[in-house]
Design an enzyme around this catalytic site. Structure first.
Site, PDB file in Angstrom:
ATOM      1  N   CYS A   8      -3.690  -1.046  -2.756  1.00 18.10           N
ATOM      2  CA  CYS A   8      -3.792   0.300  -3.011  1.00 18.10           C
ATOM      3  C   CYS A   8      -4.498   0.500  -4.121  1.00 18.10           C
ATOM      4  O   CYS A   8      -4.071  -0.020  -5.395  1.00 18.10           O
ATOM      5  CB  CYS A   8      -2.372   1.052  -2.970  1.00 18.10           C
ATOM      6  SG  CYS A   8      -2.472   2.880  -3.497  1.00 18.10           S
ATOM      7  N   ASN A   9      -5.694   1.093  -4.100  1.00 17.12           N
ATOM      8  CA  ASN A   9      -6.419   1.398  -5.309  1.00 17.12           C
ATOM      9  C   ASN A   9      -5.836   1.993  -6.342  1.00 17.12           C
ATOM     10  O   ASN A   9      -5.682   1.911  -7.688  1.00 17.12           O
ATOM     11  CB  ASN A   9      -7.844   2.143  -4.968  1.00 17.12           C
ATOM     12  CG  ASN A   9      -8.682   1.266  -4.239  1.00 17.12           C
ATOM     13  OD1 ASN A   9      -9.771   0.596  -4.872  1.00 17.12           O
ATOM     14  ND2 ASN A   9      -8.659   0.901  -3.113  1.00 17.12           N
ATOM     15  N   THR A  10      -5.208   3.313  -5.886  1.00 16.10           N
ATOM     16  CA  THR A  10      -4.304   4.093  -6.995  1.00 16.10           C
ATOM     17  C   THR A  10      -3.293   3.380  -7.749  1.00 16.10           C
ATOM     18  O   THR A  10      -3.105   3.412  -8.690  1.00 16.10           O
ATOM     19  CB  THR A  10      -3.846   5.291  -6.230  1.00 16.10           C
ATOM     20  OG1 THR A  10      -4.894   5.764  -5.360  1.00 16.10           O
ATOM     21  CG2 THR A  10      -3.319   6.158  -7.001  1.00 16.10           C
ATOM     22  N   TYR A  61      -0.206   8.786  -2.753  1.00 13.06           N
ATOM     23  CA  TYR A  61      -0.127   8.471  -4.063  1.00 13.06           C
ATOM     24  C   TYR A  61      -1.201   9.173  -4.881  1.00 13.06           C
ATOM     25  O   TYR A  61      -1.144   9.712  -6.014  1.00 13.06           O
ATOM     26  CB  TYR A  61      -0.129   7.156  -4.537  1.00 13.06           C
ATOM     27  CG  TYR A  61       1.074   6.212  -4.103  1.00 13.06           C
ATOM     28  CD1 TYR A  61       2.090   6.758  -3.422  1.00 13.06           C
ATOM     29  CD2 TYR A  61       1.129   4.753  -4.966  1.00 13.06           C
ATOM     30  CE1 TYR A  61       3.221   5.827  -3.182  1.00 13.06           C
ATOM     31  CE2 TYR A  61       2.169   4.216  -4.532  1.00 13.06           C
ATOM     32  CZ  TYR A  61       3.351   4.633  -3.793  1.00 13.06           C
ATOM     33  OH  TYR A  61       4.275   3.884  -3.484  1.00 13.06           O
ATOM     34  N   GLY A  62      -2.443   9.482  -4.151  1.00 15.63           N
ATOM     35  CA  GLY A  62      -3.482   9.827  -5.025  1.00 15.63           C
ATOM     36  C   GLY A  62      -3.610  11.119  -5.785  1.00 15.63           C
ATOM     37  O   GLY A  62      -4.543  11.449  -6.624  1.00 15.63           O
ATOM     38  N   ASP A  71       0.709  -1.128  -0.033  1.00 14.60           N
ATOM     39  CA  ASP A  71      -0.169  -0.098   0.007  1.00 14.60           C
ATOM     40  C   ASP A  71       0.916   1.107  -0.061  1.00 14.60           C
ATOM     41  O   ASP A  71       1.931   1.192   0.328  1.00 14.60           O
ATOM     42  CB  ASP A  71      -0.934   0.064   1.240  1.00 14.60           C
ATOM     43  CG  ASP A  71      -1.891   1.288   1.182  1.00 14.60           C
ATOM     44  OD1 ASP A  71      -2.303   1.573  -0.066  1.00 14.60           O
ATOM     45  OD2 ASP A  71      -2.073   2.017   2.258  1.00 14.60           O
ATOM     46  N   SER A  72       0.165   2.331  -0.488  1.00 10.84           N
ATOM     47  CA  SER A  72       1.198   3.550  -0.402  1.00 10.84           C
ATOM     48  C   SER A  72       1.501   4.181   0.909  1.00 10.84           C
ATOM     49  O   SER A  72       2.316   4.842   1.234  1.00 10.84           O
ATOM     50  CB  SER A  72       0.335   4.632  -1.143  1.00 10.84           C
ATOM     51  OG  SER A  72      -0.995   4.638  -0.546  1.00 10.84           O
ATOM     52  N   GLU A  94      -4.496  10.109   8.075  1.00 16.51           N
ATOM     53  CA  GLU A  94      -3.035   9.590   8.493  1.00 16.51           C
ATOM     54  C   GLU A  94      -2.639  10.693   9.451  1.00 16.51           C
ATOM     55  O   GLU A  94      -1.434  10.526  10.018  1.00 16.51           O
ATOM     56  CB  GLU A  94      -2.273   9.768   7.186  1.00 16.51           C
ATOM     57  CG  GLU A  94      -2.627   8.845   5.955  1.00 16.51           C
ATOM     58  CD  GLU A  94      -1.422   7.637   5.996  1.00 16.51           C
ATOM     59  OE1 GLU A  94      -0.354   8.041   6.266  1.00 16.51           O
ATOM     60  OE2 GLU A  94      -1.824   6.602   5.537  1.00 16.51           O
ATOM     61  N   CYS A 133     -10.440   2.826  -1.467  1.00 14.83           N
ATOM     62  CA  CYS A 133      -9.349   3.285  -1.151  1.00 14.83           C
ATOM     63  C   CYS A 133      -9.078   2.397   0.214  1.00 14.83           C
ATOM     64  O   CYS A 133     -10.118   2.272   0.987  1.00 14.83           O
ATOM     65  CB  CYS A 133      -9.527   4.815  -0.607  1.00 14.83           C
ATOM     66  SG  CYS A 133      -7.629   5.312   0.008  1.00 14.83           S
ATOM     67  N   THR A 134      -7.694   2.029   0.379  1.00 17.78           N
ATOM     68  CA  THR A 134      -7.344   1.224   1.550  1.00 17.78           C
ATOM     69  C   THR A 134      -7.774   1.885   2.735  1.00 17.78           C
ATOM     70  O   THR A 134      -8.238   1.076   3.558  1.00 17.78           O
ATOM     71  CB  THR A 134      -5.880   1.188   1.424  1.00 17.78           C
ATOM     72  OG1 THR A 134      -5.330   2.178   1.423  1.00 17.78           O
ATOM     73  CG2 THR A 134      -5.368   0.069   0.576  1.00 17.78           C
ATOM     74  N   HIS A 135      -7.542   2.922   2.978  1.00 22.42           N
ATOM     75  CA  HIS A 135      -8.034   3.728   4.066  1.00 22.42           C
ATOM     76  C   HIS A 135      -9.402   3.773   4.520  1.00 22.42           C
ATOM     77  O   HIS A 135      -9.601   3.851   5.650  1.00 22.42           O
ATOM     78  CB  HIS A 135      -7.374   5.158   4.134  1.00 22.42           C
ATOM     79  CG  HIS A 135      -5.882   5.474   4.090  1.00 22.42           C
ATOM     80  ND1 HIS A 135      -5.141   5.019   2.999  1.00 22.42           N
ATOM     81  CD2 HIS A 135      -5.137   5.915   4.704  1.00 22.42           C
ATOM     82  CE1 HIS A 135      -3.842   5.008   2.979  1.00 22.42           C
ATOM     83  NE2 HIS A 135      -3.783   5.691   4.028  1.00 22.42           N
TER      84      HIS A 135
END
Ligand code: DGL
Length: 265
Positions: A70-72, A39-40, A7-8, A154, A184-186
């Protein structure tokens, strides 16, 4: 050999945790690129470059299979990594992403009009819409970029999340959506707050609930990959930048104390 989870940043620990819960026996290495998150908001070239570097690191650490949580990074890098990088450098290893599995899950839930919250990169490139059209033309997807959410999560900004998310969701709330993808992972940690804002009739589709199931199915169907994986319940957590704040946050997201180790990639 191991399963790599990339993941980012730290949000993917949410996915790592649910993978460990479902298939605890497999040794894994989590890699969070905390030096470069988010990253987004980055350019395509940079997202690819950073993702390729991370994948190279995980393969060097003896991963047989990598899940790009990570989706991005999945949106930008997965196809090129699968079609060009793997055949050239690691033809007997595999990389999986999260976007198509997410859409397959949505389709299986028989939804017809899906909202999507995701990074600006995901929304600007319309990757979910494009992939959905290949799978099912009768389903509509309404994406909303929510770039403030990752920095808030974050940086301990949880108390502002509801207000900001409500504002973002105004864009799709009156459009009769029947479901929403947390793309999104978050955002796995935003399940309850999203449900609270949208109401009980909207199905919240959260990747931590089905990516581990998809991974398990993949391993069941690919004995040639599964057979090479160590099953000693060992987990490592690598990050590209480390502070005590990251340590605390990682343990909070993961749900128990974990030890992050800084790595150079
Ligand atoms: N992990 C990213 C994703 O799933 C979100 C955070 C970022 O922008 O790096 O899209």
């Amino acid at each position: 050999m191991k399963i790599g989870i990339f993941d980012s940043g730290l949000g993917g620990l949410n996915i790592a945790r649910s993978i460990h819960q479902l298939i605890p026996e497999y040794d894994s290495i989590y890699l969070g690129d905390t030096m470069h998150v988010p990253y987004g908001n980055r350019s395509s070239e940079m997202i690819y470059k950073l993702t390729e570097r991370a994948v190279t690191k995980l393969f060097a650490e003896d991963c047989k299979l990598i899940v790009i949580a990570c989706n991005t990074a999945s949106a930008k890098a997965l196809r090129k990594l699968q079609q060009e990088y793997l055949p050239q450098y690691y033809p007997d290893r595999r990389i999986l992403g999260v976007i198509v599995p997410t859409l397959e899950t949505a389709i299986s839930l028989k939804v017809k009009k899906i909202g999507l919250i995701a990074t600006s990169y995901i929304v600007d490139t319309a990757v979910y819409t494009e992939e959905l059209n290949k799978l099912d033309n009768d389903i509509e997807i309404l994406p909303v970029a929510t770039p403030l959410l990752v920095p808030l999560i974050e940086n301990d900004g949880h108390k502002w999340v509801k207000e900001i998310l409500s504002d973002y969701l105004k864009n799709i709330q009156d459009k009769n959506i029947d479901s929403i993808i947390l793309g999104c992972t978050h955002y796995g940690i935003l399940k309850e707050v999203t449900q609270g804002i949208l109401g009980d009739t909207i199905q919240v589709i959260s990747q931590d609930e089905f990516i581990p199931i998809k991974l398990k199915q993949y391993l069941n169907n690919h004995n040639e990959i599964e057979a090479d994986l160590n099953k000693d319940n060992k987990y490592q957590f690598l990050v590209t930048d480390l502070t005590s704040n990251y340590q605390d946050k990682a343990s909070a997201i993961f749900g128990r104390k974990i030890e992050l180790v800084k790595t150079n990639i």
